[in-house]
Design an enzyme around this catalytic site. Structure first.
Site, PDB file in Angstrom:
ATOM      1  N   TYR A  79       0.896  -1.097   0.134  1.00  0.00           N
ATOM      2  CA  TYR A  79       0.081   0.035  -0.191  1.00  0.00           C
ATOM      3  C   TYR A  79       0.899   1.231   0.048  1.00  0.00           C
ATOM      4  CZ  TYR A  79      -3.503   3.125   1.472  1.00  0.00           C
ATOM      5  OH  TYR A  79      -4.477   4.361   1.732  1.00  0.00           O
TER       6      TYR A  79
ATOM      7  N   THR B 288       1.441   3.812   1.828  1.00  0.00           N
ATOM      8  CA  THR B 288       2.093   4.132   3.154  1.00  0.00           C
ATOM      9  C   THR B 288       3.210   3.195   3.601  1.00  0.00           C
ATOM     10  OG1 THR B 288       0.398   3.003   4.582  1.00  0.00           O
ATOM     11  CG2 THR B 288       0.267   5.489   3.814  1.00  0.00           C
ATOM     12  N   LYS B 289       3.353   2.054   2.941  1.00  0.00           N
ATOM     13  CA  LYS B 289       3.794   1.026   3.597  1.00  0.00           C
ATOM     14  C   LYS B 289       5.529   0.963   3.199  1.00  0.00           C
ATOM     15  CE  LYS B 289       0.847  -1.177   5.508  1.00  0.00           C
ATOM     16  NZ  LYS B 289      -0.188  -0.193   5.380  1.00  0.00           N
ATOM     17  N   ASN B 290       6.528   0.170   3.600  1.00  0.00           N
ATOM     18  CA  ASN B 290       7.836   0.318   3.332  1.00  0.00           C
ATOM     19  C   ASN B 290       8.101   0.067   1.914  1.00  0.00           C
ATOM     20  OD1 ASN B 290       7.650   0.271   6.259  1.00  0.00           O
ATOM     21  ND2 ASN B 290       9.592  -0.770   6.506  1.00  0.00           N
ATOM     22  N   LEU B 291       7.489  -0.711   1.334  1.00  0.00           N
ATOM     23  CA  LEU B 291       7.656  -1.052  -0.022  1.00  0.00           C
ATOM     24  C   LEU B 291       6.387  -0.465  -0.913  1.00  0.00           C
ATOM     25  CD1 LEU B 291       9.607  -2.265  -2.400  1.00  0.00           C
ATOM     26  CD2 LEU B 291       8.256  -4.433  -2.095  1.00  0.00           C
TER      27      LEU B 291
END
Length: 380
Positions: free
Chosen positions: A181, A183-186
């Site tokens: 998603y 906002t995620k790290n990837l």
């Protein structure tokens, strides 16, 4: 006054070119780029197989459905998680059983898992959540629940870049579910993946992510392919596209640098915020935090949050406990909702402050100064 957004996604320099290449290829849905991304993501995690899907929510639901449990089987889950992680238990026709968290790590512990088992009886499965990027020992929790790893679904939405015992989180998962998603790290925008050491589970999930069909469109429409297919087991529409995979492959190459910046920012927060009155910093594991979130705890969280917003600093809360949400409270019942007192206590104190690779030192200093001022101390 300069504003500091809570989050701004960071994209690799070559991500846009990768998307254009996918557009020009003539194939934009599930195809060769998805296969390449799956291979590269599995290698990054150190897993034998990766199955890319539409969302982490779909990843968890598919994994639970693949367990083949009888309808109504009890599944342990924390309430301090995003609502979809409990919703998929219900969607899979299983019964959520709440597990409390350790107030320092904000994740279930062997003690809280064992307490839930004593209260509710032997569970059929468990969803293990790696909260905020804090790496959780799923094997330890499985043992506390009296379950084999083949009954453990790991919610690693916050976990890319984290490590446990020197290996990437997910490396030894039976069903480790990741999120891509925005906002995620990837960050890809949308998307998810399941990693597993089990070849049979991987094959089953590949079919289940596309209605249970024995062949996807790419295989059917290749020269020499056939339009014939079968549906041996019911699935759902949850496939990943070549457009997403094009971005994901570029992001995966950039991930080490993005993770290094997250760790640097977390260390700067630790140094600057230590000792501020009324504030508790996130607990660090010995190694391996993915630093998806930087969550502080505040006795007067809502007042401080309002002051930060007045100072132009974006914030968020992770999470409103699922059992406090109207539909889930009704579904779980009052007795079940009363079983997680630590979750109830810490949930009212949690506040997530900005943490992302594009956050500049100057922006972070503004966050630090605003937080110090909101707590009644001198600006840092």
């Amino acid at each position: 006054m300069q504003t500091v957004p809570y989050f701004v996604p960071t994209f690799a320099d070559d991500a846009a070119d990768a998307v254009l290449d996918a557009l020009r290829s003539g194939w934009v849905t599930t195809g060769p780029r998805v296969a390449a991304f799956e291979e590269e993501f599995a290698a990054h995690v150190g897993a034998a197989h990766a199955i890319a899907v539409s969302t982490c929510t779909a990843a968890i639901e598919l994994s639970l459905r693949a367990l083949g449990l009888p309808e109504g089987s009890p599944v342990l889950t924390p309430s301090l998680t995003f609502c979809s992680a409990v919703g998929v238990i219900v969607n899979a026709r299983l019964r959520p059983v709440l597990v409390d968290v350790d107030e320092h790590t904000l994740t279930p512990s062997p003690e809280t898992v064992a307490a839930a088992v004593r209260r509710a009886g032997q569970p059929a499965a468990m969803v293990v959540t790696h909260m905020a990027g804090y790496p959780v020992d799923a094997k330890e929790l499985a043992a506390a629940a009296g379950l084999p790893m083949e009954r453990i679904v790991e919610d690693i939405a916050h976990g890319p870049g984290g490590t446990l015992r020197g290996a990437p989180v997910g490396a030894d998962s039976y069903a480790g579910c990741f999120s891509f998603y925005a906002t995620k790290n990837l960050p890809i925008g949308e998307g998810g993946a399941i990693v597993t050491y089990d070849a049979d589970l991987a094959a089953r999930l590949r079919a289940m992510r596309l209605h249970g069909m024995t062949k996807d469109a790419w295989k059917r429409y290749l020269p020499g392919g056939s339009w014939r297919y079968d549906v041996a087991e019911l699935g759902m529409k949850a496939n990943f596209t070549d457009m997403q995979a094009a971005i994901g492959r570029a992001q995966l190459r950039a991930l080490p640098g993005m993770q290094a910046r997250r760790a640097e920012l977390a260390a700067r927060y630790d140094d600057a915020l230590t000792g501020l009155p009324g504030l508790t910093l996130p607990q660090r594991p010995a190694t391996g935090h993915a630093w998806h979130l930087y969550q502080v705890r505040l006795a007067d969280r809502d007042t401080v949050d309002a002051r930060l917003n007045d100072a132009g600093v974006g914030t968020s809360v992770h999470f409103i406990p699922v059992h406090r949400l109207t539909a889930y409270a009704r579904l779980l019942g009052a007795e079940e909702c009363a079983t997680v007192p630590v979750t109830d206590r810490v949930a009212d104190e949690l506040l997530s402050i900005p943490l992302y690779p594009g956050l500049s030192d100057e922006q972070q200093d503004q966050v630090i100064s605003a937080l110090a001022g909101a707590l009644g101390g001198p600006p840092c």
